[in-house]
Design a protein around this motif. Structure first.
Motif, PDB file in Angstrom:
ATOM      1  N   ALA A   1       8.616  14.337 -10.967  1.00 19.30           N
ATOM      2  CA  ALA A   1       7.939  13.080 -10.639  1.00 19.30           C
ATOM      3  C   ALA A   1       6.430  13.223 -10.784  1.00 19.30           C
ATOM      4  CB  ALA A   1       8.295  12.650  -9.223  1.00 19.30           C
ATOM      5  N   CYS A   2       5.798  12.158 -11.247  1.00 18.75           N
ATOM      6  CA  CYS A   2       4.350  12.122 -11.467  1.00 18.75           C
ATOM      7  C   CYS A   2       3.713  11.044 -10.589  1.00 18.75           C
ATOM      8  CB  CYS A   2       4.034  11.820 -12.932  1.00 18.75           C
ATOM      9  SG  CYS A   2       4.782  12.959 -14.117  1.00 18.75           S
ATOM     10  N   SER A   3       2.396  11.073 -10.502  1.00 20.90           N
ATOM     11  CA  SER A   3       1.652   9.991  -9.864  1.00 20.90           C
ATOM     12  C   SER A   3       0.523   9.584 -10.798  1.00 20.90           C
ATOM     13  CB  SER A   3       1.090  10.427  -8.506  1.00 20.90           C
ATOM     14  OG  SER A   3       0.465   9.334  -7.850  1.00 20.90           O
ATOM     15  N   ASP A   4       0.538   8.307 -11.221  1.00 18.88           N
ATOM     16  CA  ASP A   4      -0.420   7.818 -12.216  1.00 18.88           C
ATOM     17  C   ASP A   4      -1.635   7.167 -11.564  1.00 18.88           C
ATOM     18  OD1 ASP A   4       1.337   8.631 -14.174  1.00 18.88           O
ATOM     19  OD2 ASP A   4       2.113   6.633 -14.586  1.00 18.88           O
ATOM     20  N   TYR A   5      -2.741   7.219 -12.285  1.00 19.64           N
ATOM     21  CA  TYR A   5      -3.990   6.564 -11.891  1.00 19.64           C
ATOM     22  C   TYR A   5      -4.221   5.398 -12.848  1.00 19.64           C
ATOM     23  CZ  TYR A   5      -5.121  10.683  -9.042  1.00 19.64           C
ATOM     24  OH  TYR A   5      -5.123  11.686  -8.102  1.00 19.64           O
ATOM     25  N   MET A   6      -4.131   4.162 -12.317  1.00 16.32           N
ATOM     26  CA  MET A   6      -4.062   2.998 -13.193  1.00 16.32           C
ATOM     27  C   MET A   6      -5.365   2.210 -13.326  1.00 16.32           C
ATOM     28  SD  MET A   6      -1.044   3.406 -14.183  1.00 16.32           S
ATOM     29  CE  MET A   6      -0.968   1.915 -15.180  1.00 16.32           C
ATOM     30  N   LYS A   7      -6.342   2.438 -12.454  1.00 19.46           N
ATOM     31  CA  LYS A   7      -7.580   1.663 -12.487  1.00 19.46           C
ATOM     32  C   LYS A   7      -8.671   2.408 -13.252  1.00 19.46           C
ATOM     33  CE  LYS A   7      -6.403  -1.909  -9.899  1.00 19.46           C
ATOM     34  NZ  LYS A   7      -7.134  -2.197  -8.648  1.00 19.46           N
TER      35      LYS A   7
ATOM     36  N   VAL B   1       4.594  15.362  -8.024  1.00 17.52           N
ATOM     37  CA  VAL B   1       4.089  14.724  -6.818  1.00 17.52           C
ATOM     38  C   VAL B   1       4.589  15.516  -5.607  1.00 17.52           C
ATOM     39  CG1 VAL B   1       4.001  12.597  -5.484  1.00 17.52           C
ATOM     40  CG2 VAL B   1       4.219  12.497  -7.964  1.00 17.52           C
ATOM     41  N   PRO B   2       3.711  15.857  -4.681  1.00 15.67           N
ATOM     42  CA  PRO B   2       4.147  16.598  -3.490  1.00 15.67           C
ATOM     43  C   PRO B   2       4.831  15.683  -2.482  1.00 15.67           C
ATOM     44  CG  PRO B   2       1.778  16.224  -3.420  1.00 15.67           C
ATOM     45  CD  PRO B   2       2.246  15.709  -4.748  1.00 15.67           C
TER      46      PRO B   2
ATOM     47  N   ARG C   1      12.218  12.237  -1.322  1.00 15.28           N
ATOM     48  CA  ARG C   1      12.976  12.495  -2.550  1.00 15.28           C
ATOM     49  C   ARG C   1      14.425  12.023  -2.405  1.00 15.28           C
ATOM     50  NH1 ARG C   1      10.122  16.039  -5.809  1.00 15.28           N
ATOM     51  NH2 ARG C   1       8.503  17.242  -4.744  1.00 15.28           N
ATOM     52  N   ASN C   2      15.018  12.346  -1.258  1.00 18.50           N
ATOM     53  CA  ASN C   2      16.407  11.950  -1.039  1.00 18.50           C
ATOM     54  C   ASN C   2      16.553  10.430  -1.000  1.00 18.50           C
ATOM     55  OD1 ASN C   2      17.124  14.646  -0.899  1.00 18.50           O
ATOM     56  ND2 ASN C   2      16.992  14.741   1.334  1.00 18.50           N
TER      57      ASN C   2
ATOM     58  N   ILE D   1       0.845  -1.191   0.000  1.00 18.40           N
ATOM     59  CA  ILE D   1       0.000   0.000   0.000  1.00 18.40           C
ATOM     60  C   ILE D   1       0.884   1.246   0.000  1.00 18.40           C
ATOM     61  CG2 ILE D   1      -1.686   1.329   1.333  1.00 18.40           C
ATOM     62  CD1 ILE D   1      -2.760  -1.312   2.407  1.00 18.40           C
ATOM     63  N   GLY D   2       0.500   2.232  -0.762  1.00 13.07           N
ATOM     64  CA  GLY D   2       1.238   3.488  -0.790  1.00 13.07           C
ATOM     65  C   GLY D   2       0.899   4.302  -2.012  1.00 13.07           C
ATOM     66  N   MET D   3       1.525   5.452  -2.151  1.00  9.57           N
ATOM     67  CA  MET D   3       1.279   6.336  -3.290  1.00  9.57           C
ATOM     68  C   MET D   3       2.177   5.954  -4.460  1.00  9.57           C
ATOM     69  SD  MET D   3       1.395  10.491  -3.511  1.00  9.57           S
ATOM     70  CE  MET D   3       3.117  10.614  -3.061  1.00  9.57           C
ATOM     71  N   ALA D   4       1.562   5.830  -5.625  1.00 11.55           N
ATOM     72  CA  ALA D   4       2.323   5.529  -6.836  1.00 11.55           C
ATOM     73  C   ALA D   4       3.109   6.753  -7.276  1.00 11.55           C
ATOM     74  CB  ALA D   4       1.372   5.089  -7.947  1.00 11.55           C
ATOM     75  N   VAL D   5       4.371   6.538  -7.644  1.00  9.84           N
ATOM     76  CA  VAL D   5       5.235   7.608  -8.121  1.00  9.84           C
ATOM     77  C   VAL D   5       5.944   7.125  -9.383  1.00  9.84           C
ATOM     78  CG1 VAL D   5       7.205   9.104  -7.615  1.00  9.84           C
ATOM     79  CG2 VAL D   5       5.623   8.471  -5.778  1.00  9.84           C
ATOM     80  N   THR D   6       5.927   7.948 -10.423  1.00 11.69           N
ATOM     81  CA  THR D   6       6.643   7.655 -11.662  1.00 11.69           C
ATOM     82  C   THR D   6       7.721   8.711 -11.867  1.00 11.69           C
ATOM     83  OG1 THR D   6       4.703   6.628 -12.690  1.00 11.69           O
ATOM     84  CG2 THR D   6       6.445   7.389 -14.162  1.00 11.69           C
ATOM     85  N   LEU D   7       8.955   8.255 -11.981  1.00 10.95           N
ATOM     86  CA  LEU D   7      10.078   9.175 -12.142  1.00 10.95           C
ATOM     87  C   LEU D   7      10.885   8.771 -13.368  1.00 10.95           C
ATOM     88  CD1 LEU D   7      11.899  11.480 -11.047  1.00 10.95           C
ATOM     89  CD2 LEU D   7      13.184   9.704  -9.824  1.00 10.95           C
ATOM     90  N   SER D   8      11.024   9.685 -14.335  1.00 12.95           N
ATOM     91  CA  SER D   8      11.835   9.437 -15.526  1.00 12.95           C
ATOM     92  C   SER D   8      13.160  10.170 -15.399  1.00 12.95           C
ATOM     93  CB  SER D   8      11.111   9.898 -16.797  1.00 12.95           C
ATOM     94  OG  SER D   8      10.013   9.051 -17.071  1.00 12.95           O
TER      95      SER D   8
END
Length: 422
Positions: free
Chosen positions: A204-210, A229-230, A236-237, A184-191
């Protein structure tokens, strides 16, 4: 510079739009392209982006200087290596690096070697062994993924044995499956953009997958995203110190490093902090559509720094604003999307992304057929609102979402809500 972008999805439209803003571009082509790219580039609709020979011939015919590959299919058919061997500069992962995404078992073994945190995992190659495993863990929730490449990132998380077995059974016919503990947790996408000496991290982004509001329903390739993403500074570190830097070190150590993009799919868990759940050797959709409009730096200048191995010194300029990307999909997506629907006309200044004050509209599975905009797949258009807050960006995106109409069109109504509603 004359550039060819390979792909026809919304993230490919977003990349082409980013190129179109550059002062160094004097020729922009997209193969095969879509309804949106035709307003900013020349669509090479007859070119198969997964055919190394066809892409190379197109490069020769149109005097292409640089080929950008941000989508998965051309990478896995060897387009990058084929072009590089013939002297054409490219952006994308070569064959040697493909197993980071194309073989999840290898990726998990890689993370273990470099101490990168991931969920506990198991690999199964036959139905009976998996069924026995499930029987020994009644009531426990697992995530099932195909071990090999899964372009749409479709997976299942469930604690129901019958559902887990039903999902796994067809996958096990031709491939192994990777099963991991549900976290469980917040999804984070980092390129991260990489060269031989350094890297640049994009927002960084947070995606909605459902499919459903509140992240219920079926898994999809992505129905929306927010950026940035906040995250707390300590998170972040930790992402940098425990995931990104060890990964880049491992790539160099094992001879897998390349010039291009590596995307980290993460979960920020309440117990253990951020953990890695997947690598992608490309941009993710819809995170790319959310993130790209916030990058103010010229893409060509970034790529020139990458070619010169000076990314570490590049001063990336990022907008202080926020974005909310909302994906509009076809009826029946993700299982059996309806196609052939005519998209109602959208105002030109909105459709062509001409005004900074209006949301960005990035087309996916929509093509001009017999002079009409027709849906050709499941995820059709991404609308991206950009404003000073996530709440305002959400409001701006949904103002335009309502203008995009075709029979059976649907979208999630809650993209970004959890970040500004208490």
């Amino acid at each position: 510079m004359r550039v060819l972008v390979l792909g026809s999805g919304a993230k490919d439209h977003a990349v082409a739009w980013w190129f179109s803003q550059s002062r160094f571009i004097n020729g922009l082509f997209v193969a095969p392209g879509n309804l949106g790219t035709e307003s900013i580039a020349v669509n090479l609709s007859s070119v198969d982006p997964s055919s190394p020979e066809q892409v190379y011939d197109a490069c020769v015919a149109h005097s292409i200087d640089f080929v950008f590959v941000g989508t998965e299919s051309p990478l896995f058919t060897g387009v990058i290596d084929y072009l590089n061997e013939r002297g054409i500069a490219t952006f994308g992962a070569p064959r040697k690096a493909l197993k980071l995404e194309g073989d999840r078992r290898f990726a998990r073994e890689f993370t273990h070697r470099y101490g990168i945190p991931t969920p506990s995992y198991y690999v199964f190659e036959d139905e009976k062994t998996f069924a026995d495993f499930i029987e020994r863990h009644p009531g426990k929730r697992f995530v099932i993924k195909r071990n090999a490449l899964s372009p749409s990132r479709v997976m299942l998380n469930s604690d129901d044995p019958a559902s887990l077995l039903a999902f796994a059974r067809p996958l096990l016919v031709n491939d192994a499956i990777l099963v991991e503990d549900y976290r469980i947790g917040m999804a984070v996408t980092l390129s991260v953009l990489m060269d031989n000496k350094g890297f640049l991290a994009l927002p960084a982004c947070s995606d909605y997958m459902k499919t459903g509001t509140g992240s219920t329903g079926l898994p999809t390739g992505g129905m929306g995203s927010i950026c940035p993403v906040p995250l707390k500074d300590c998170v972040r570190n930790t992402i940098m110190d425990s995931i990104v830097l060890p990964t880049l070190h491992g790539l160099k150590t094992e001879g897998l490093a390349y010039k291009g993009v590596l995307t980290f799919s993460l979960i920020d868990t309440p117990e253990d902090g951020p953990i890695l759940v997947d690598y992608h050797i490309r941009f993710n959709d819809p995170a790319a559509q959310a993130g790209i409009p916030l990058v103010k730096s010229d893409l060509v200048e970034i790529l020139q720094a990458m070619q010169n191995d000076t990314l570490a010194d590049f001063k990336l300029e990022i907008s202080p604003q926020c974005s909310v990307a909302v994906v509009i999909a076809s009826e029946g997506y993700p299982t059996s999307p309806m196609t052939g629907m005519t998209v109602a006309d959208v105002p030109v200044v909105v459709r062509n992304n001409k005004l900074a004050s209006t949301p960005r509209v990035f087309c996916g599975a929509v093509q001009h057929i017999d002079g009409k905009p027709i849906t050709t797949g499941g995820r059709n258009i991404t609308v991206v609102g950009v404003e000073d807050t996530i709440a305002d960006a959400n409001h701006k995106a949904y103002e335009i979402v309502h203008l995009i109409r075709f029979p059976g069109a649907w979208y999630r109504s809650d993209i970004g809500n959890k970040f500004f509603q208490q």
